[in-house]
Design a protein around this motif. Structure first.
Motif, PDB file in Angstrom:
ATOM      1  N   UNK A   1     -20.543 -21.769  15.155  1.00 12.87           N
ATOM      2  CA  UNK A   1     -19.975 -20.468  15.516  1.00 12.87           C
ATOM      3  C   UNK A   1     -18.860 -20.113  14.548  1.00 12.87           C
ATOM      4  N   UNK A   2     -18.705 -18.828  14.314  1.00  8.67           N
ATOM      5  CA  UNK A   2     -17.558 -18.363  13.538  1.00  8.67           C
ATOM      6  C   UNK A   2     -16.314 -18.431  14.411  1.00  8.67           C
ATOM      7  N   UNK A   3     -15.175 -18.588  13.754  1.00 11.66           N
ATOM      8  CA  UNK A   3     -13.879 -18.564  14.431  1.00 11.66           C
ATOM      9  C   UNK A   3     -13.061 -17.463  13.767  1.00 11.66           C
ATOM     10  N   UNK A   4     -12.454 -16.626  14.609  1.00 11.04           N
ATOM     11  CA  UNK A   4     -11.652 -15.507  14.125  1.00 11.04           C
ATOM     12  C   UNK A   4     -10.243 -15.615  14.679  1.00 11.04           C
ATOM     13  N   UNK A   5      -9.272 -15.219  13.881  1.00  5.20           N
ATOM     14  CA  UNK A   5      -7.906 -15.099  14.369  1.00  5.20           C
ATOM     15  C   UNK A   5      -7.847 -13.905  15.312  1.00  5.20           C
ATOM     16  N   UNK A   6      -6.930 -13.911  16.225  1.00  6.37           N
ATOM     17  CA  UNK A   6      -6.830 -12.821  17.197  1.00  6.37           C
ATOM     18  C   UNK A   6      -6.507 -11.478  16.545  1.00  6.37           C
TER      19      UNK A   6
ATOM     20  N   UNK B   1     -13.009 -29.019  20.532  1.00  7.91           N
ATOM     21  CA  UNK B   1     -12.613 -27.662  20.945  1.00  7.91           C
ATOM     22  C   UNK B   1     -11.092 -27.526  21.047  1.00  7.91           C
ATOM     23  N   UNK B   2     -10.405 -28.614  21.424  1.00  6.87           N
ATOM     24  CA  UNK B   2      -8.955 -28.514  21.635  1.00  6.87           C
ATOM     25  C   UNK B   2      -8.160 -28.327  20.349  1.00  6.87           C
ATOM     26  N   UNK B   3      -8.830 -28.376  19.197  1.00  6.09           N
ATOM     27  CA  UNK B   3      -8.120 -28.172  17.932  1.00  6.09           C
ATOM     28  C   UNK B   3      -7.586 -26.747  17.785  1.00  6.09           C
ATOM     29  N   UNK B   4      -8.166 -25.811  18.515  1.00  4.17           N
ATOM     30  CA  UNK B   4      -7.838 -24.406  18.321  1.00  4.17           C
ATOM     31  C   UNK B   4      -6.681 -23.955  19.200  1.00  4.17           C
ATOM     32  N   UNK B   5      -5.839 -23.127  18.610  1.00  6.88           N
ATOM     33  CA  UNK B   5      -4.744 -22.519  19.362  1.00  6.88           C
ATOM     34  C   UNK B   5      -5.220 -21.262  20.066  1.00  6.88           C
ATOM     35  N   UNK B   6      -4.351 -20.664  20.878  1.00  2.00           N
ATOM     36  CA  UNK B   6      -4.737 -19.473  21.636  1.00  2.00           C
ATOM     37  C   UNK B   6      -5.028 -18.262  20.754  1.00  2.00           C
TER      38      UNK B   6
END
Length: 140
Positions: free
Chosen positions: A71-76, A99-104
Motif C-alpha cells: 500500500x502507498x503511505x501518504x502524509x496527512x 504497522x506501529x512504525x507509522x505516526x498519526x
C-alpha cells in the motif's frame, strides 16, 4: 505495549512454525542493519519497526506463504511518504508486524496483492537476508 498484529482468520498451513514464536523472533531481529536505507535515519530502539516492513513481509512469506500486500503511505498534508508491505496468510488472515512504525500523520492506503518476483529482492536484499537469517536461527 504491543497488540497482536494478526487479524481474524484461519491458522496458517500445516507444518508452518508457531505464529507467536515467529512474531517474537522477527521483533527481536530488527535493528538498524535490517532497516530500509530510506528509513535508517528515522530508525531507533524506540521505534524498532521503522523501515522493517519489506524484509519482514518477505521473511513471513518465506515461512507461511500467502499473499504479499503493498500500500502507498501518504502524509496527512497530501505528500507521498512511501510504501508499506505486509502479509495475508493462507486462509485470509492479515499479519502486519510493522504497522506501529507509522505516526498519526502517516496514512496507510488500501493494499493491493503483489506477486513476489523470483530471485533476490531489488530493494533491501541485504536487509532481508540478514533478517531472515536471524529469524530462522531463532526459531530453529
Amino acid at each position: 505495549m504491543t497488540t497482536s498484529a494478526v487479524r481474524d482468520g484461519p491458522v496458517p498451513r500445516s507444518g508452518a512454525p508457531d505464529l507467536a514464536v515467529v512474531e517474537r523472533a522477527v521483533r527481536a531481529a530488527w535493528s538498524r542493519e535490517t532497516c530500509d536505507d530510506s528509513d535508517a535515519d528515522a530508525w531507533s530502539p524506540a521505534n524498532p519497526a521503522r523501515g522493517q516492513c519489506g524484509p519482514t513481509a518477505l521473511t513471513v512469506h518465506d515461512l507461511f506463504g500467502g499473499d504479499l500486500l503493498l500500500a502507498e503511505v501518504w502524509w496527512s498534508d497530501g505528500r507521498w511518504q512511501g510504501y508499506h508491505w505486509w502479509n495475508r496468510l493462507p486462509g485470509g488472515r492479515e499479519l502486519d508486524l510493522t504497522r506501529e512504525q507509522f505516526g498519526p500523520d502517516e496514512i496507510v492506503q488500501l493494499p493491493r496483492v503483489v506477486d513476489r518476483p523470483p530471485g533476490r529482492p531489488r530493494r533491501c536484499a541485504a536487509q532481508y537476508e540478514l533478517l531472515r537469517e536471524r529469524v530462522l536461527g531463532a526459531i530453529g
